[in-house]
Write a protein that holds these residues in place. Structure first.
Motif, PDB file in Angstrom:
ATOM      1  N   MET A 163       0.827  -1.199   0.000  1.00  0.00           N
ATOM      2  CA  MET A 163       0.000   0.000   0.000  1.00  0.00           C
ATOM      3  C   MET A 163       0.870   1.261   0.000  1.00  0.00           C
ATOM      4  N   LEU A 164       1.980   1.219   0.690  1.00  0.00           N
ATOM      5  CA  LEU A 164       2.885   2.357   0.738  1.00  0.00           C
ATOM      6  C   LEU A 164       3.467   2.644  -0.646  1.00  0.00           C
ATOM      7  N   ILE A 165       3.763   1.601  -1.392  1.00  0.00           N
ATOM      8  CA  ILE A 165       4.287   1.768  -2.751  1.00  0.00           C
ATOM      9  C   ILE A 165       3.247   2.453  -3.637  1.00  0.00           C
ATOM     10  N   PHE A 166       1.991   2.075  -3.497  1.00  0.00           N
ATOM     11  CA  PHE A 166       0.911   2.687  -4.273  1.00  0.00           C
ATOM     12  C   PHE A 166       0.827   4.189  -4.008  1.00  0.00           C
ATOM     13  N   TYR A 167       0.873   4.603  -2.751  1.00  0.00           N
ATOM     14  CA  TYR A 167       0.803   6.024  -2.414  1.00  0.00           C
ATOM     15  C   TYR A 167       2.037   6.774  -2.922  1.00  0.00           C
ATOM     16  N   THR A 168       3.194   6.151  -2.850  1.00  0.00           N
ATOM     17  CA  THR A 168       4.419   6.784  -3.337  1.00  0.00           C
ATOM     18  C   THR A 168       4.337   7.022  -4.842  1.00  0.00           C
ATOM     19  N   ILE A 169       3.891   6.025  -5.581  1.00  0.00           N
ATOM     20  CA  ILE A 169       3.749   6.164  -7.024  1.00  0.00           C
ATOM     21  C   ILE A 169       2.698   7.215  -7.354  1.00  0.00           C
ATOM     22  N   PHE A 170       1.598   7.224  -6.636  1.00  0.00           N
ATOM     23  CA  PHE A 170       0.535   8.204  -6.853  1.00  0.00           C
ATOM     24  C   PHE A 170       1.052   9.622  -6.634  1.00  0.00           C
ATOM     25  N   ILE A 171       1.796   9.840  -5.585  1.00  0.00           N
ATOM     26  CA  ILE A 171       2.341  11.167  -5.288  1.00  0.00           C
ATOM     27  C   ILE A 171       3.348  11.574  -6.357  1.00  0.00           C
ATOM     28  N   MET A 172       4.144  10.645  -6.834  1.00  0.00           N
ATOM     29  CA  MET A 172       5.113  10.947  -7.882  1.00  0.00           C
ATOM     30  C   MET A 172       4.416  11.341  -9.179  1.00  0.00           C
ATOM     31  N   ILE A 173       3.343  10.666  -9.517  1.00  0.00           N
ATOM     32  CA  ILE A 173       2.585  10.993 -10.726  1.00  0.00           C
ATOM     33  C   ILE A 173       1.975  12.388 -10.614  1.00  0.00           C
ATOM     34  N   ILE A 174       1.398  12.706  -9.482  1.00  0.00           N
ATOM     35  CA  ILE A 174       0.828  14.041  -9.255  1.00  0.00           C
ATOM     36  C   ILE A 174       1.919  15.098  -9.359  1.00  0.00           C
ATOM     37  N   PHE A 175       3.085  14.826  -8.807  1.00  0.00           N
ATOM     38  CA  PHE A 175       4.203  15.769  -8.864  1.00  0.00           C
ATOM     39  C   PHE A 175       4.642  16.005 -10.312  1.00  0.00           C
ATOM     40  N   ILE A 176       4.750  14.963 -11.109  1.00  0.00           N
ATOM     41  CA  ILE A 176       5.154  15.091 -12.507  1.00  0.00           C
ATOM     42  C   ILE A 176       4.123  15.903 -13.297  1.00  0.00           C
ATOM     43  N   ILE A 177       2.857  15.646 -13.060  1.00  0.00           N
ATOM     44  CA  ILE A 177       1.797  16.407 -13.730  1.00  0.00           C
ATOM     45  C   ILE A 177       1.877  17.878 -13.346  1.00  0.00           C
ATOM     46  N   TYR A 178       2.115  18.166 -12.080  1.00  0.00           N
ATOM     47  CA  TYR A 178       2.233  19.541 -11.603  1.00  0.00           C
ATOM     48  C   TYR A 178       3.418  20.249 -12.261  1.00  0.00           C
ATOM     49  N   ILE A 179       4.566  19.587 -12.350  1.00  0.00           N
ATOM     50  CA  ILE A 179       5.756  20.183 -12.957  1.00  0.00           C
ATOM     51  C   ILE A 179       5.517  20.490 -14.430  1.00  0.00           C
TER      52      ILE A 179
END
Length: 77
Positions: free
Chosen positions: A1-17
């Motif tokens: 579950m922690l891996i899922f949240y980490t990947i989700f946050i990384m995707i949101i960060f990339i979209i924001y950038i």
């Protein structure tokens, strides 16, 4: 579950950038005003929307250059 949240946050960060990447010029010979963000014809010296100065004279050769340029491309000053 922690891996899922980490990947989700990384995707949101990339979209924001990518959404906030520099969009200084576009393909229609327009520049974007640094103050109000309106597309302005590259031949204009001032933004017609907010009256912000877009171009200035080079101190050395007196050619018009964009206000956010560090060096003049005409005289390398």
């Amino acid at each position: 579950m922690l891996i899922f949240y980490t990947i989700f946050i990384m995707i949101i960060f990339i979209i924001y950038i990518r959404a906030n990447a520099c969009k200084c010029t576009n393909e229609n010979n327009y520049i974007i005003c640094n103050k109000c963000g309106v597309d302005v014809d590259e031949n204009y010296n001032y933004c017609p929307n907010c009256k912000e100065q877009i171009k200035k004279k080079c101190n050395n050769c007196e050619m018009l250059i964009h206000t956010n340029w560090r060096k003049c491309p005409y005289c390398d000053e």
